[in-house]
Structure formats: C-alpha cells, structure tokens
Motif scaffolding. Sequence first.
Motif, short mmCIF file in Angstrom:
data_model
loop_
_atom_site.label_atom_id
_atom_site.label_comp_id
_atom_site.label_asym_id
_atom_site.label_seq_id
_atom_site.Cartn_x
_atom_site.Cartn_y
_atom_site.Cartn_z
N ASP A 247 0.82 -1.21 0.00
CA ASP A 247 0.00 0.00 0.00
C ASP A 247 0.86 1.26 0.00
N ALA A 251 0.61 4.80 -2.01
CA ALA A 251 0.24 6.03 -1.30
C ALA A 251 1.43 6.91 -0.96
N SER A 252 2.65 6.39 -0.98
CA SER A 252 3.81 7.15 -0.52
C SER A 252 4.13 8.32 -1.44
N LEU A 259 1.96 10.95 2.74
CA LEU A 259 1.05 10.03 2.06
C LEU A 259 0.09 10.83 1.21
N HIS A 261 -3.32 11.89 0.24
CA HIS A 261 -4.60 11.92 0.96
C HIS A 261 -5.63 11.03 0.26
N LEU A 264 -4.72 7.21 0.48
CA LEU A 264 -4.98 6.67 1.82
C LEU A 264 -6.46 6.41 2.03
N ALA A 272 -6.46 1.16 5.87
CA ALA A 272 -5.89 2.50 6.04
C ALA A 272 -5.22 2.64 7.40
N LEU A 275 -1.93 0.88 7.35
CA LEU A 275 -0.94 1.69 6.64
C LEU A 275 -0.43 2.82 7.52
N LEU A 276 -1.33 3.49 8.24
CA LEU A 276 -0.91 4.57 9.12
C LEU A 276 0.05 4.08 10.20
N TRP A 279 3.42 3.27 8.52
CA TRP A 279 4.06 4.52 8.12
C TRP A 279 4.70 5.21 9.32
N LEU A 297 -8.22 9.13 11.30
CA LEU A 297 -8.77 8.68 10.02
C LEU A 297 -10.17 9.25 9.80
#
Length: 478
Positions: A247, A251-252, A259, A261, A264, A272, A275-276, A279, A297
């Motif tokens: 992911d 998203a990077s 990320l 927006h 994400l 999501a 991923l957060l 990250w 989120l």
Amino acid sequence: MTSAAETPADRLVLEAVGFSLSALPANARIAVAFSGGVDSSVLLDAVVRVAGASRCIVLHVHHGLSAHADAWLAHCEAFARERGVEFAAERVELSRDAGVSVEAAARDARYRALDEMCASRGVATLWLAQHADDQAETVLLQLLRGAGLAGLAAMAPEYSPPGASATRVRPLLHLLRAQLEQYASERALRWIDDESNADTRYARNALRHEVTPALAVHFPGFRDALARTAAHAASAQRLLDALARLDMQEASRDEGRALSHDALLAFDDDRALNLLRYWMRTLGLVAASSARLGDALRQLREIGAAGEGHGLRIDHAGQALRSYRGLVYWEAGDSSEPADETALAARAVSELAWQGESIWRLPQWRGTFVFAEAGDATDDLDTIPARVLRRAMLRARSRSGGERMRTSDAPRAPSRTLKNLFQERGIPAWKRDVPLLYIGGDLLFVPGLGVNRAALPEQIDEAESRVRIVWREDLLIA
C-alpha cells in the motif's frame, strides 16, 4: 563439587550464546549492552567464554536516575576489565517534557546511545540480555493495555530497527530468569541489584512480584504459552507489514515522508489504519493508540469530503498530523501550541451520584478519579468541601472547546480558557486529552489544572470535612 561446565544451567546458557554466534560472520564483533544486573552479567560472561574477549565490546549507559549510578558505572567497567573486554560508556540526559514516562524516556535514550556507540565503533550486532520471563511480562502488559498485534509480538529474538546501525539480538530469550540466576550463582558472578526493580508502582514490577508468581502456581506453562502467543502475533504482523508495504507503494509521496490523501482514503478503514501504523513506524514515531488513529482517520475522511484539508491538526507525542494540498504528513509539534479544539477525541459521558466513594474508575479514559479525605485544610486550593460533591450528579466528559475556569480564590478574578491555562503551565498537547469533572452543569475539576474555584460556594465553614480530587492514570507501561 560439580564444575560449572557440567551443570544444566551452564550448558543451556552456553548453547544459547553459541547458537546466536553461529549466525554471525566469522570474527564479527559483538557489542553487549551491559547494565550490571544479573541478566546482562550472565550474557557477558558467557559471550566471553564462547566467542573470546577480543570479539566483544561492553557498552554501558549512565542514566543518572539513581544515586548509585556512578557506582554502577565503576562496577560495570571493573567487570569488563576482569575479563579483558573493551569497555565504553555514555551518559545521557532524559527529556522530562517528552510526554512519556521516565521509564520509557530512559529506554529510548538508552537504545539511542547504544546504537550511536555501535555506529562509532563499526559494530553491527548489539546483544541484549532479555529472557523468557521478560517476554512473558511484556506480552501480559501489552494484553492488559489492549495492544494490537505489533504489541503482542513483544520482543523479537532478532530485530533491525529502521535507521539503526546495529541489529539487536536476544540470545537468552528462551531461557528462564531462574536458569540465569543459577548460572550466575555457579559462576560466582557479582551483579547490581537496582532498587527500582522492587517498586510495584510500576506495571512491570507489579506483574513480576505479584502476578506471575500466582500464574506459575496455577498455570506452570504460562511462559511458554505467552511465548507462542508472541510468535503467532509476530507472524500475523509480518503479513500486515507486507500488505502495508504494498500500500505504501501506491500512497507514498516525498520518499515516504508524506502520504497521498486520496490514496490513503481509497482503502477501507482496517487497511488504512494498518498503513498509518506502518508509516509511523518507518518514520520512527511513537505508536499511537487505536482511538487516536481512528479519530485521525475519521477527520481525514471528513475533511476530504469537505475539501478543507488545511484545517486538520492532530497532536501526538511532539508531532502534529496535518493534511494540506492533497498530502498527509507529520510535522514537529510544540507543547506551547495547543491542539485544535476540533481534534479532541470525544468519549462517552460517565455519571456518578457521589456517596463518599474513594475512587471512580473510568475505563474509557484508562484512569481513575481518587477522592481523598483532606480534613479541614481550608487553605489548600486543591481541596473542596465534601458537601459540594453531593450537591448534584458528577459527570466526567471530554473537552468540547471553549471551557473556562477560575484557578484563583479571589472572587473577582477572571476565568480563563482551559486552552490558555494548559499553554501557560506548559502541559503538552498530548496530555490535555483528559476527562473534565462536572458537578451538575458546572465545571469542577480539570486534571493538570486543579479545582475551578468558580464552582465552589462563597461561604465555607472552616470545620467542614474536605476532599482532595486526584486524577490517576493507569499504571505506566515500562
């Protein structure tokens, strides 16, 4: 008398060290993190016996937290010199305004110092002395705080932190504390006993001295069971990390510092949030609670729909999560800059008809209001008449923004906003997410700020029984 080399404890320790050593390149140097306690004393003694003194370097971190810290430094250096091992030490100063416990601050400072010493000496392997009892305690602590898989995975036998110069190895992780103590006794080792290890105000010590002995009686295999739990959690976490890396490719932005927006928010909530978390780990940030990440989120989705990404600010551990021009990123926060009122996480309101209770537990806040008898201390601004607490229903609720209180006893003193008072007292933004205590519709007490004098009666009988209100967070995870 049986020689040390023929005892089961000696054999287990040497085999564990030998197994970890076999995974290293020939002649690779080993740094041993050495506190001087029994665990690290056993590890260092065994490493020297198996690998030889020339391959070892002893690293000690002086925190200055104990009055005995200088004596401990001298002991550690002497222990290393007796075995012909190179010794290095570094003194660290702990940040007391980092928004974390002293224990956590000391741990972070210790690992930073150890990694810097490894880097400066070109050593790529750092050996740590944690054992099976430490692992079991860590899993229990993480379970009790409701941690996710990453927390339940606890300590890995081998781990390379992002950005660190040395791989951390725990050769003794499958051995019991009792086995290490047996080895130390048989080898007549001298070690340090840190007096803070007996202080059961800290969660780990409370488990060690009061909980795990009872578990050992009724569930003798609990350490192995918890170790398996940690292994299962670590396996599941690796799969989640693999998904997060996929992911991140989508998203990077800005080499992982931000990320997208839109990318994400294209993921469902579970993906999501995963991923957060991943990250944040890659950025070396302190892990956030599920509640805080969930709120972040939610706000990201709301501002995405409204097209007002510039308005987001969520403070966490000295950083602020922002969204601007299609990017989500962290920037350095400042404890003097209060979080936006809209970023405050709401929790369910709790109510209590006070009848003299000494404690009021609030699980959603992970803490407890304590009502302690204070006699007739009328000159103490932190106490109130007991009758005030019986005047109406007590309510604990979240900040909503704009609340005001008067901290002075002067009747005409002006009230001030909680935001300004928190800022004036230097309370970091991440410590302002506290329950406000109301009596009826009047704000009565704010953790960190004290009693709202405007909520008290103008006339108070000096002979009245008084109560001191204290907000006590759950035991810190150390």
